[in-house]
Design an enzyme around this catalytic site. Structure first.
Site, PDB file in Angstrom:
ATOM      1  N   GLU A  34     -22.264  13.302 -58.458  1.00  0.00           N
ATOM      2  CA  GLU A  34     -21.089  14.290 -58.815  1.00  0.00           C
ATOM      3  C   GLU A  34     -19.882  13.652 -57.884  1.00  0.00           C
ATOM      4  OE1 GLU A  34     -21.289  16.554 -60.894  1.00  0.00           O
ATOM      5  OE2 GLU A  34     -23.355  16.198 -61.234  1.00  0.00           O
TER       6      GLU A  34
ATOM      7  N   TYR B 168     -17.010  22.658 -56.092  1.00  0.00           N
ATOM      8  CA  TYR B 168     -17.600  22.317 -57.440  1.00  0.00           C
ATOM      9  C   TYR B 168     -18.734  21.470 -56.990  1.00  0.00           C
ATOM     10  CZ  TYR B 168     -19.180  18.936 -60.860  1.00  0.00           C
ATOM     11  OH  TYR B 168     -19.874  18.398 -61.539  1.00  0.00           O
TER      12      TYR B 168
ATOM     13  N   ASP C 293     -15.466  22.667 -63.299  1.00  0.00           N
ATOM     14  CA  ASP C 293     -14.830  21.332 -63.299  1.00  0.00           C
ATOM     15  C   ASP C 293     -13.793  21.406 -64.589  1.00  0.00           C
ATOM     16  OD1 ASP C 293     -16.528  20.786 -65.523  1.00  0.00           O
ATOM     17  OD2 ASP C 293     -17.015  19.299 -64.964  1.00  0.00           O
TER      18      ASP C 293
END
Length: 384
Positions: free
Chosen positions: A53, A140, A158
């Site tokens: 990520e 996030y 996102d």
DNA sequence: AAATCGGGGTG
DNA sequence: CACCCAGATTT
């Protein structure tokens, strides 16, 4: 007018029914990616989620793929990463940009490794509060780890989800816009994100929306005819997908400077870490702002880095262009050869207002030592 | 709230 | 060449 009026005007779109269609679409269309090896319902390795990520922030999936695989081979878990040197971590990051992400990953790995209980393997925290306290992990990434790895009902937001929500509900603002009425623009988007995550299948809803945003609900030319949500997408129904989300304005800045390739008599190159305009906090060639075509004489600013009376020769080796976010950089390259060998006395004493470290690098190893392409481009001008 | 941070891919 | 891309942090 209450702060809820937004939801009164716009009825619920992500109903159990539409979420089911989203899941079915994802099962049928999910791409094979190195960070989802064991099927779509298997809880992921939290470490792998964190690394992937973070790499995916501002970087496209196709690019991250190989970086992720290489990274996991060298740093398979938190412990392996925590023992690594920053320079080696940078090498495995080279080409991804945003090097503060790599620096923060190492910081966090050391923190998590230090929290480890005796005899137990290192484990990423399992609460949003603990995760967001770690360097480089924001709302996030914390949501991604909690939902994808621990299967908690935690939301993520996102660029993909923003684009989808903006089109589904015709939201004519961005999360980064100034708040209107009683509601913060960011919060409106997060409320939609939490709605989707309020389910035992949150992990799949989150990942499915990211995949949908990447492959179908694209910024340019979205593939609406294959979208499982087209039936309830307001922008699609009104043929206005190109209007959402609204474009964000960005100001471009041009900058002209000079970069120095200072070579000592024993063939070492001067590198700087910190205190510079660009690429601060990482090893880079010394550079400073200068006027165009001002490279005939060695600018006075260069004396911050070398003593003028030790200079053997100064040669202009060309100019290169380079982009760093909004900065359009045009940089002259000077090859400065010294009469003397590399030594500490070449370093400046009183000019630096920020912490600055200097290093002499073997000329033969210079190309593999710098992790940023700004410095590499300058080296190329001189030696290639 | 706005600025900052990189590089590769695409059309 | 212009624009895009699974954000976080600092000011």
């Amino acid at each position: 007018m209450t702060e809820r009026n937004h939801f009164l005007i716009f009825p619920r779109i992500m109903t159990p029914d539409s979420l089911k269609r989203l899941r079915e679409w994802f099962r049928a269309n999910a791409a094979e990616l190195p960070w989802r090896p064991a099927g779509l319902d298997a809880p992921r390795d939290p470490y792998a989620v964190w690394i992937s990520e973070t790499m995916l922030q501002q970087t496209q999936v196709s690019t991250v793929r190989d970086y992720f695989t290489r990274w996991m081979k060298r740093f398979p878990d938190v412990e392996a990463l925590a023992k690594a040197e920053e320079a080696e971590v940078f090498k495995y990051w080279q080409g991804l940009g945003y090097y503060s992400r790599a620096r923060n990953i190492l910081k966090t790995a050391k923190i998590v490794a230090a929290l480890r209980q005796a005899q137990e393997p290192c484990k990423m925290p399992e609460t949003r509060k603990e995760l967001e306290a770690l360097p480089g992990i924001g709302a996030y990434t914390a949501g991604a780890i909690l939902s994808l790895a621990y299967h908690q009902r935690e939301a993520i937001l996102d660029g993909n989800l923003v684009r989808i929500f903006s089109r589904l509900y015709e939201l004519d603002f961005l999360p980064t816009d100034k708040g209107s009425a009683n509601k913060n623009c960011t919060e409106i988007y997060w409320e939609y994100a939490r709605e989707v995550a309020d389910s035992p299948k949150a992990y799949m809803h989150n990942e499915a929306l990211m995949e949908l945003g990447r492959t179908v609900c694209k910024t340019k030319s979205p593939l609406c005819e294959t979208c499982p949500l087209r039936g309830e997408c307001r922008a699609f129904q009104e043929c206005r997908t190109t209007e959402f989300p609204p474009a964000k304005k960005r100001t471009e800045k041009s900058w002209h400077g000079t970069v120095l390739v200072v070579e000592s008599a024993d063939e070492k190159i001067l590198a700087v870490n910190g205190g510079q305009k660009f690429l601060d906090k990482q090893l880079a060639l010394p550079h400073f702002e200068s006027a165009r075509h001002a490279t005939v004489a060695l600018p006075a600013k260069a004396e911050d880095y070398i003593n003028a009376d030790e200079v053997k020769s100064v040669e202009y080796c060309g100019t290169f262009r380079h982009s760093i976010t909004v900065h359009k950089i045009e940089c002259d390259v000077l090859h400065v050869q010294l009469l003397t060998k590399a030594k500490a006395s070449h370093l400046p004493t009183e000019n630096s207002d920020k912490p600055t470290a200097f290093e002499w690098i073997e000329k033969a190893k210079a190309f593999e030592t710098f992790a940023n392409s700004f410095s590499l481009k300058a080296l190329k001008k001189v030696f290639c």
